[in-house]
Write a protein that holds these residues in place. Sequence first.
Motif, short mmCIF file in Angstrom:
data_model
loop_
_atom_site.label_atom_id
_atom_site.label_comp_id
_atom_site.label_asym_id
_atom_site.label_seq_id
_atom_site.Cartn_x
_atom_site.Cartn_y
_atom_site.Cartn_z
N HIS A 21 28.15 -5.19 2.31
CA HIS A 21 27.06 -6.15 1.88
C HIS A 21 27.01 -7.34 2.79
N GLU A 22 25.91 -7.96 2.76
CA GLU A 22 25.59 -8.95 3.87
C GLU A 22 26.52 -9.99 3.50
N SER A 23 26.98 -10.32 2.38
CA SER A 23 28.19 -11.64 2.04
C SER A 23 29.26 -11.26 2.67
N GLU A 24 29.79 -9.97 2.99
CA GLU A 24 31.08 -9.82 3.58
C GLU A 24 31.21 -9.86 5.07
#
Length: 77
Positions: A21-24
């Motif tokens: 995921h982008e947040s990771e």
Amino acid sequence: SYLHTNCLELSIYLGCDKFPHESELQQEWENNKESLLTFMEQVHRGIKGVVTDQQGEPIANATITVRGIKHNIKTGR
């Protein structure tokens, strides 16, 4: 690709999740930045150059053989 076309490709997976995921992504970058940069520096090791004739012109499709390595490669055009 290397054995059939002399094309060196590389895929690196850091875990079981192929598309994190982008947040990771920022944390993955921080965790692996130094290792990746060190790995990329290794491109400057080994043999590299241009195969030329006596006039200095590049030779297309020249076969390059290295003793002890059972995989010849050919030069490009």
